[in-house]
Design an enzyme around this catalytic site. Structure first.
Site, PDB file in Angstrom:
ATOM      1  N   THR A 194     -27.337 -16.520  64.759  1.00  0.00           N
ATOM      2  CA  THR A 194     -27.415 -15.348  65.644  1.00  0.00           C
ATOM      3  C   THR A 194     -26.400 -14.272  65.269  1.00  0.00           C
ATOM      4  O   THR A 194     -26.628 -13.097  65.545  1.00  0.00           O
ATOM      5  CB  THR A 194     -27.238 -15.742  67.124  1.00  0.00           C
ATOM      6  OG1 THR A 194     -25.911 -16.213  67.356  1.00  0.00           O
ATOM      7  CG2 THR A 194     -28.252 -16.788  67.538  1.00  0.00           C
ATOM      8  N   ALA A 238     -25.504  -8.269  67.889  1.00  0.00           N
ATOM      9  CA  ALA A 238     -26.114  -9.573  67.656  1.00  0.00           C
ATOM     10  C   ALA A 238     -27.130  -9.861  68.761  1.00  0.00           C
ATOM     11  O   ALA A 238     -26.788  -9.879  69.940  1.00  0.00           O
ATOM     12  CB  ALA A 238     -25.043 -10.653  67.638  1.00  0.00           C
ATOM     13  N   GLN A 239     -28.370 -10.090  68.377  1.00  0.00           N
ATOM     14  CA  GLN A 239     -29.445 -10.364  69.340  1.00  0.00           C
ATOM     15  C   GLN A 239     -29.634 -11.875  69.455  1.00  0.00           C
ATOM     16  O   GLN A 239     -30.646 -12.435  69.047  1.00  0.00           O
ATOM     17  CB  GLN A 239     -30.722  -9.640  68.906  1.00  0.00           C
ATOM     18  CG  GLN A 239     -30.579  -8.139  68.825  1.00  0.00           C
ATOM     19  CD  GLN A 239     -30.210  -7.509  70.161  1.00  0.00           C
ATOM     20  OE1 GLN A 239     -30.484  -8.057  71.219  1.00  0.00           O
ATOM     21  NE2 GLN A 239     -29.576  -6.339  70.118  1.00  0.00           N
ATOM     22  N   HIS A 240     -28.611 -12.508  70.045  1.00  0.00           N
ATOM     23  CA  HIS A 240     -28.568 -13.966  70.101  1.00  0.00           C
ATOM     24  C   HIS A 240     -29.847 -14.551  70.698  1.00  0.00           C
ATOM     25  O   HIS A 240     -30.515 -15.394  70.096  1.00  0.00           O
ATOM     26  CB  HIS A 240     -27.374 -14.422  70.944  1.00  0.00           C
ATOM     27  CG  HIS A 240     -26.052 -13.938  70.474  1.00  0.00           C
ATOM     28  ND1 HIS A 240     -25.388 -14.507  69.415  1.00  0.00           N
ATOM     29  CD2 HIS A 240     -25.254 -12.934  70.929  1.00  0.00           C
ATOM     30  CE1 HIS A 240     -24.232 -13.890  69.226  1.00  0.00           C
ATOM     31  NE2 HIS A 240     -24.129 -12.938  70.130  1.00  0.00           N
ATOM     32  N   ASP A 241     -30.167 -14.117  71.924  1.00  0.00           N
ATOM     33  CA  ASP A 241     -31.248 -14.768  72.663  1.00  0.00           C
ATOM     34  C   ASP A 241     -32.620 -14.446  72.094  1.00  0.00           C
ATOM     35  O   ASP A 241     -33.531 -15.281  72.121  1.00  0.00           O
ATOM     36  CB  ASP A 241     -31.182 -14.369  74.135  1.00  0.00           C
ATOM     37  CG  ASP A 241     -29.943 -14.924  74.818  1.00  0.00           C
ATOM     38  OD1 ASP A 241     -29.442 -15.969  74.363  1.00  0.00           O
ATOM     39  OD2 ASP A 241     -29.463 -14.320  75.783  1.00  0.00           O
TER      40      ASP A 241
END
Length: 315
Positions: A194, A238-241
């Site tokens: 991520t 950061a587009q973790h999900d």
């Protein structure tokens, strides 16, 4: 056939974009949204989920509230710096015309899993409290899941809340330990991937002049960008999900290895650390597919294009 999914979440800016990606993607059939305390506390995360589903034209998707506190710990707290006090960086969405489902999050999960003709994939984007309660209270139902895909932890890149721990796992390490030990197939999408699933501010330029979804995204991204710029000097976010959702839509985006994972619950310095046996030192049987590499460019194209298509469809 679309994959039936439940999303357990604590919206949260990157959670909001992940839910948009799920709604925008024909590969997924979103059956329910359940909320958990985490990024901003349960009152905000639940209201945010309701408002977001309304914005996305999905008032048909039930939203149920779950746990506001971890299983054991009482020193976990939301992190308003990342997402703002309300969770959406000050972006105000219209109220939903409905309230929260009368069922608890876990009861809604049970009803959806039992009622689905096909095995359900549970995508967990927040602390794992609700998921752990489902497994403990309804083990036979939880065993019917196709798999759990969770955003959390890390193997080699291990911390963003502390030097040793990622936020979701740190918030409720006891729940996370129970999920990994449950024997249900788990895919762990953590910081190893991520942190490379980035969008730059100009990636969203195509949304300028768009509809309500576009305006919400741009407002959230502006806040999220300012936070990342202040913390790291990098304006990319950061587009973790969203990567966890994308890994269900298009599994080839991430490269995984079957590894043994446990969670540190007691360490004074390492609470919430996912201990991933990358080199098979313990010789323990693998209990998770751990994402170690990501096609960041392909992920970025998928996320941005799907959100743009959703905005155009809903104008």
């Amino acid at each position: 056939m679309a994959i039936p999914v439940i999303i357990d979440t604590d919206p949260g800016i990157d959670d909001a974009l992940a839910l948009m990606l799920a709604v925008a993607s024909p590969e997924l059939d979103l059956l329910a949204v359940t909320t958990v305390g985490g990024n901003t506390g349960l009152a905000h995360t639940t209201e945010n989920a309701l408002r977001l589903m309304h914005l996305l034209g999905r008032d048909d998707v039930p939203v149920a509230a779950g746990a506001d506190v971890p299983l054991v710990r009482r020193d976990s707290a939301p992190d308003p710096n990342t997402h703002g006090e309300d969770g959406f960086g000050g972006v105000r969405l219209d109220p939903a015309p409905r309230g929260v489902d009368a069922r608890s999050a876990v009861q809604l999960m049970v009803d959806v899993i039992e009622g689905s003709a096909e095995p359900v994939t549970l995508i967990a984007l927040g602390p794992l409290t609700n998921v752990a309660v489902l497994i403990a209270a309804f083990p036979d139902v939880a065993a019917k899941l196709e798999r759990i895909v969770l955003m959390g932890g890390g193997a080699r890149v291990i911390g963003n809340m502390t030097p040793a721990a990622e936020f979701n796992i740190w918030y409720d390490p006891d729940a996370a330990a129970r999920v990994f030990a449950a024997g249900i197939p788990v895919t762990m999408v953590g910081l190893d991937v991520t942190h490379f699933a980035l969008t730059a501010p100009d990636d969203w330029d195509g949304l300028r002049g768009g509809g309500p979804v576009a305006q919400a995204v741009l407002g959230m991204v502006e806040f999220y960008t300012a936070y990342h710029l202040a913390m790291s000097g990098n304006p990319s976010t950061a587009q973790h999900d969203s990567l966890a959702v994308a890994a269900v839509i298009q599994p080839s985006l991430v490269t995984t290895r079957s590894l043994y994972v446990d969670v540190e619950c007691a360490g004074a310095l390492t609470r919430g650390m996912t201990v991933v046996d990358v080199d098979n030192v313990a010789k323990a049987a693998p209990n998770a597919d751990v994402a170690l590499e990501v096609d960041a460019d392909a992920f970025n194209r998928l996320l941005v294009s799907r959100v743009a298509e959703l905005d155009a469809r809903l104008r």
